[in-house]
Design a protein around this motif. Structure first.
Motif, PDB file in Angstrom:
ATOM      1  N   THR A 161       0.824  -1.205   0.000  1.00  0.00           N
ATOM      2  CA  THR A 161       0.000   0.000   0.000  1.00  0.00           C
ATOM      3  C   THR A 161       0.862   1.261   0.000  1.00  0.00           C
ATOM      4  O   THR A 161       0.490   2.272  -0.617  1.00  0.00           O
ATOM      5  N   VAL A 162       2.006   1.215   0.676  1.00  0.00           N
ATOM      6  CA  VAL A 162       2.901   2.376   0.694  1.00  0.00           C
ATOM      7  C   VAL A 162       3.477   2.624  -0.699  1.00  0.00           C
ATOM      8  O   VAL A 162       3.519   3.760  -1.183  1.00  0.00           O
ATOM      9  N   ILE A 163       3.899   1.541  -1.355  1.00  0.00           N
ATOM     10  CA  ILE A 163       4.454   1.660  -2.698  1.00  0.00           C
ATOM     11  C   ILE A 163       3.380   2.130  -3.680  1.00  0.00           C
ATOM     12  O   ILE A 163       3.617   2.997  -4.523  1.00  0.00           O
ATOM     13  N   ASP A 164       2.204   1.558  -3.555  1.00  0.00           N
ATOM     14  CA  ASP A 164       1.112   1.964  -4.454  1.00  0.00           C
ATOM     15  C   ASP A 164       0.772   3.444  -4.269  1.00  0.00           C
ATOM     16  O   ASP A 164       0.486   4.154  -5.239  1.00  0.00           O
ATOM     17  N   TYR A 165       0.781   3.891  -3.026  1.00  0.00           N
ATOM     18  CA  TYR A 165       0.482   5.299  -2.741  1.00  0.00           C
ATOM     19  C   TYR A 165       1.539   6.203  -3.375  1.00  0.00           C
ATOM     20  O   TYR A 165       1.212   7.224  -3.994  1.00  0.00           O
TER      21      TYR A 165
END
Length: 354
Positions: free
Chosen positions: A191-195
């Motif tokens: 989720t951090v990378i996607d954000y």
């Protein structure tokens, strides 16, 4: 330990920042600024106690050269929880070097515009792309920063110089790690990378790259090129892993499919799915893996099953897999498996494919 500290990276580390060991086998080497306390290492579900090599000042954990699963997970954190935990997923069977990790706490105490401006001005990520200590230090900082930003602006994603630069630097580190190591992003921090990826895409779409990054980055299409480079490196890494299971141009004969291959392929499929990487045109994708699993397990059901019922049961397992990962590429295989299973259930004998 906080939610952030429990979040993990999955890095498949190989050559670049390590030395070969030869007959002694390979190990996970962990270096930290303070060796007073051993880091916490969880291998799968089992805690391992690292050994301190006083000559090198590194903690080490042996890596199984023939793990029961194709990929073994190593979760590493500090005793006091001061670092963003790292999860390394290592295919022990194809290692050719030790695996080195630099475990250092994030240096950023307050995530604000001033802190990001200082990181951006230092530019050590670009200046020393192959230095493990610098890249791992920035990894800790930038995972922490982007996680804080993501949670701080959860209700309304923010786009400004601070958020765009944080996302861009994170992907620079990701690229540098991908060039020099094996690595795959752990689903718990996906989720951090996607954000960060969405922040970069929004910045590009809104024409903010020139204003908030630099004219040179804007002129050289730095954002799309960086994202494409990371995707390509990830795709190549998955492909190299898969080719150790099924080498190119290998015929899926009964003899080749027998043994542990089916289990390894299913384990790899789960790993690929959890990594949430669709890959580029050269990537090994889920449909390819599912089709190979179905081909092997169908052949074994028809050629090696102990009884008709055993063959029916095994084809039922293949059917469930194909339905779970249904795609245009697997639809024909599903039809064939369903037809063959119905034939066996109606009393027709199993026919081993040529």
């Amino acid at each position: 330990m906080s939610r952030l500290q429990l979040a993990c990276w999955a890095l498949l580390l190989q050559a670049g920042w390590a030395h070969t060991v030869g007959a002694q086998g390979h190990s996970l080497r962990i270096e930290s600024p303070n060796n007073a306390d051993a880091p916490k290492v969880l291998v799968g579900d089992t805690a391992k106690v690292p050994t301190l090599d006083r000559a090198s000042g590194k903690w080490s954990v042996p890596i199984d050269p023939a793990p029961p699963n194709f990929v073994t997970s190593y979760l590493i954190s500090s005793v006091d929880g001061s670092v963003v935990a790292l999860q390394l997923s290592i295919p022990g069977r194809i290692l050719s070097s030790n695996q080195l990790v630099y475990l250092v706490p994030p240096s950023i105490k307050v995530v604000d515009e001033l802190a990001i401006r200082k990181l951006w001005s230092a530019n050590e990520i670009v200046a020393s792309p192959s230095d493990p200590r610098i890249q791992f230090r920035y990894l800790q900082d930038l995972v922490h920063i982007n996680d804080v930003i993501m949670r701080r602006y959860a209700d309304s994603p923010r786009l400004d110089a601070m958020t765009l630069r944080s996302a861009f630097m994170l992907f620079q580190v990701v690229r540098n790690l991908a060039v020099h190591t094996w690595y795959v992003i752990d689903p718990r921090t996906q989720t951090v990378i996607d954000y960060a990826r969405q922040t970069l895409l929004r910045g590009e779409q809104q024409g903010k790259t020139c204003d908030w990054l630099s004219r040179a980055i804007c002129r050289n299409k730095g954002v799309p090129n960086l994202l494409a480079a990371v995707q390509s490196l990830n795709s190549g890494r998955f492909t190299r892993m898969y080719e150790n299971l099924i080498p190119p141009r290998t015929a899926l004969t009964t003899e080749f499919c027998d043994g542990e291959l089916s289990r390894d392929l299913r384990a790899f499929l789960t790993f690929l799915h959890d990594a949430n990487e669709s890959g580029g045109s050269q990537s090994i994708n889920e449909s390819r893996v599912v089709n190979d699993i179905a081909a092997c397990e169908t052949r074994l059901a028809l050629c090696r099953a102990e009884s008709t019922q055993a063959a029916i049961d095994q084809l039922g397992s293949v059917k469930e897999l194909l339905e779970k990962f249904k795609s245009p590429q697997t639809r024909l295989r599903l039809v064939e498996v369903e037809r063959t299973r119905k034939d066996l259930m109606s009393g027709k004998p199993a026919v081993c494919p040529p």
